[in-house]
Scaffold this motif. Sequence first.
Motif, short mmCIF file in Angstrom:
data_model
loop_
_atom_site.label_atom_id
_atom_site.label_comp_id
_atom_site.label_asym_id
_atom_site.label_seq_id
_atom_site.Cartn_x
_atom_site.Cartn_y
_atom_site.Cartn_z
N GLU A 180 0.87 -1.16 0.00
CA GLU A 180 0.00 0.00 0.00
C GLU A 180 0.91 1.22 0.00
N PHE A 181 0.75 2.09 -0.97
CA PHE A 181 1.62 3.26 -1.01
C PHE A 181 1.35 4.16 0.18
N MET A 182 2.42 4.73 0.72
CA MET A 182 2.26 5.61 1.86
C MET A 182 2.57 7.02 1.40
N LEU A 183 1.64 7.57 0.63
CA LEU A 183 1.81 8.91 0.08
C LEU A 183 0.60 9.76 0.45
N VAL A 184 0.80 11.06 0.52
CA VAL A 184 -0.30 11.97 0.79
C VAL A 184 -0.88 12.42 -0.55
N GLY A 188 1.92 3.41 -11.48
CA GLY A 188 3.34 3.17 -11.76
C GLY A 188 4.20 4.34 -11.32
N GLU A 189 3.69 5.55 -11.60
CA GLU A 189 4.45 6.74 -11.21
C GLU A 189 4.49 6.87 -9.69
N ALA A 190 3.37 6.57 -9.05
CA ALA A 190 3.35 6.64 -7.58
C ALA A 190 4.40 5.71 -7.00
N GLN A 191 4.57 4.55 -7.65
CA GLN A 191 5.58 3.63 -7.17
C GLN A 191 6.99 4.20 -7.34
N ARG A 192 7.19 4.87 -8.47
CA ARG A 192 8.51 5.51 -8.67
C ARG A 192 8.73 6.59 -7.62
N VAL A 193 7.66 7.32 -7.29
CA VAL A 193 7.78 8.34 -6.24
C VAL A 193 8.21 7.68 -4.93
N GLU A 194 7.59 6.53 -4.63
CA GLU A 194 7.96 5.83 -3.40
C GLU A 194 9.43 5.42 -3.42
N THR A 197 12.47 6.74 -0.83
CA THR A 197 13.36 5.96 0.04
C THR A 197 14.81 6.30 -0.25
N MET A 198 15.13 6.51 -1.53
CA MET A 198 16.53 6.82 -1.84
C MET A 198 16.89 8.23 -1.37
N TYR A 199 15.92 9.12 -1.44
CA TYR A 199 16.13 10.48 -0.96
C TYR A 199 16.51 10.45 0.51
N ARG A 200 15.98 9.47 1.21
CA ARG A 200 16.31 9.33 2.63
C ARG A 200 17.57 8.53 2.85
N GLY A 201 18.29 8.27 1.78
CA GLY A 201 19.61 7.64 1.91
C GLY A 201 19.60 6.14 1.85
#
Lengths: 344, 503
Positions: free
Chosen positions: B88-92, B145-151, B155-159
């Motif tokens: 489940e995507f955890m996006l606002v 698909g894009e939402a998944q790329r955002v996810e 995660t990578m943005y957070r290192g």
Amino acid sequence: MTRTSWGATLLTILLSLAIGAAAIMLLGYDPVEAYYQLFRGAFVGKFNIGGVFERFVPLMLTALAFAVSAKVSVFNVGVEGELYLGAMAAAWAGYALTGLHPVVHVPVCFALAMVVAGAWGAIPGALKAYWRVNEVCVTILMNYVAIFFTSYLVGNPFSARTSIPRTPSIEESAKLLRFLKPSRVNIGLFVAIGVLLLVWWVLYHTTWGFRLRHTGQNPDFSEYVGIPPKKVMVWGMILSGAIGGLAGAIEVMGIHGHFLDNFSPGIAFDGMLASLIAKNDIRMVPVLALFLAVLKTGALGMERFTGVPKTLIDTIIAVFILLAAMEALFSWKRRGAASAGEGA
Amino acid sequence: MSSILIEMSGINKEFPGVKAVQDGMFTLEEGEIHSLVGENGAGKSTLMKILYGMYSPESGTITVRGESFPSLTPKRAIGMGIGMVHQEFMLVREMTVLENIILGFEPRRGAMIDRRAALDKIDYYARTYGLSVHPDKKVGEISVGEAQRVEIIKTMYRGAEILVLDEPTAVLTPQESEQLFEILRSMKKDGKSIVFISHKLREVLEISDRVTVMRGGRHIATLDGSSATAPELARLMVGREVFLGGTPVPSEPGEVALSVEGVYVPGEKELSKLRGVSFSVRRGEILGIAGVNGNGQSELAEAIAGLRPVQRGRVVLGGVEVQNMPPRKIREHGLSHIPEDRNLRGLDRQSDVKENLAACSFSEPPLSRGGVVNWGRVREFADDLIRSYDIRPAGVDVPAAGLSGGNAQKVVVAREVSGRAPVLLASQPTRGVDIGSIETIRAELNRAKKEGAAVVLISSDLEEILSLSDRIAVMFEGRITGEVSSSEADELSLGLLMTGGRR
């Protein structure tokens, strides 16, 4: 409800009375004297006993209305609105229809009140069942609509043109017979008890009640065995509304004799509390309604004779609800854990 | 290569009443794509949620870059470079892509958010890994698909250097999946390590360096991605190399009682979970529907029973088209249904055994007359069923919530089979049930067949399918990929069909 939970309820009552006693002592009064006067104020003399039953009837019916809606898993905060509309419908039928025999007139008033309030209850039921609209928001807002609408009616088309906003008095043929005078208790008491028994019988001994209970307990299961959960939810709310409307009708036809603007000081909310403490168990509803009625009636005597403010009784009721809620919390937690165990 | 990043060993995690992970182990090497496969409920997600610190295990150790912990917290996991993309995507939804990515880790210039810096970083990911996104669109407006790329960017943005993807392709179209694999490969090339949770074997074989199979919460095997084969993985996932059951009893099929014709059904996430399913069942035979869980079997059962809308196609029951009828009507036309989840649909757990047993027949005589329930008759009725199906404890007033899994399932089976309906749809009838109850339930299915019912048996248990079915249809990705008669079916051919291969 098992024997242990009856015991738990009794224990909760005693504990809340003890906490109330402590509060009375802190205020500088004698708790024994206060409770003695509370007891006298509720049970000694026809007027006091009658007063208890006067309060018991609308409390019990509104509690029952709430419990019925809870059976179809609707949290119906709108019983107060149903009470107002039922009262108004009964008042109108009571004064506008003339020349009827009481045996006809009284049931006609009841029926109209129940139809109007039942239809009102169907609205939040249908909104929740078919469009998943939160019933708590809807019913709270609909209470305002109902109460202001009745205010408008007594101010304008249905006004008695008196100094206080009320409808004309209902015909004698629509009035409910009183007993235990000088109190205002009336045969509405027996109607209420009859309705309680009938509702219990319907819920537990008819196929309709079978569908209703299972829908509330597990709508997925109901759908799967072929019960239409949405329809049943709406019917549950219609029944709940009709009971709330009947409570209003009895207030008008037995107590006031007309519809008085803003006549209810939140009766249905006290009823809701009674039902919540009873965990929406139909058999416990009258017990809790009676308990609240005793406290509320006795509080007047307590205040008059000892000076302990009667609002203290509301504190005791609040403590009581708190304790009962905690108990409910614990039992829910147990149930939740059990179902998680099988479910995972 | 091949320095060990993560080592989990001896992991035990119990939820009330169920051992989700038992003696779980998992290792992740630097720069590899390691797939974790198994059926639904095998403990894959649970094990990875333990790694990410969302659950703490009862026992076991987690070693990350040589440092051992009894359990982690998400904060600590993120601090050690572990990122997880959940099912489940955890996006606002109401916030933009950019805002979602930087949420909680905003680059600042003074008191202001440094939008420029954030955009540059997002642009970097887009160029390096092909993670193209629209930074200024609201999440509610972009594709899955894009939402998944955002996810993944988040995660990578957070290192994150270690990325856990929980069934990432379940929500994607084949094209999007292909795109995701390209991204994962380029991330691997860049030295990131990836855990890929799935039960779609073809994908797993396509992308993995190593594959770990889990079943029933246990570690079964870890194989080399290049040498593993789909049938081998399927066998390991489904279990049981030895067939316990016997062979199907002989049958004399009669007329067609149920036929499903070109049925399309929407799923929870996909547009069409079922894509043109057709089959028919005759009276007096058992049609087994095999397949790895999650390939549309649940949706098929619910669609036939009227619990899920049918988009296209027909369901013909006893000569009548019943698709999209309410469940009660479908039952009246002769369907009984053992649902796959006895706790959700099969039972009203807040009620007692007698009401559960009577739930399909309470509205007709003799259990009720004129709308009034005859509780005496209900008790007799329930008592008879309890006796003949050996439900324990043997009491009509026993709360359903107090029954063990096997006895609870026997209540469901008793209710559905005792009506002698012409069509019996049994979905995972023995899942999570003890051996004794399995025997009883299988015997009931055979008895129903012998008495002339058309039985559809949906099961992910190959042994069950092979020992009961006269014919076997295999479902894969919302389609029936093949049908074989029981005499010519074997594990190998079924395994191939179950993973999308042709015979």
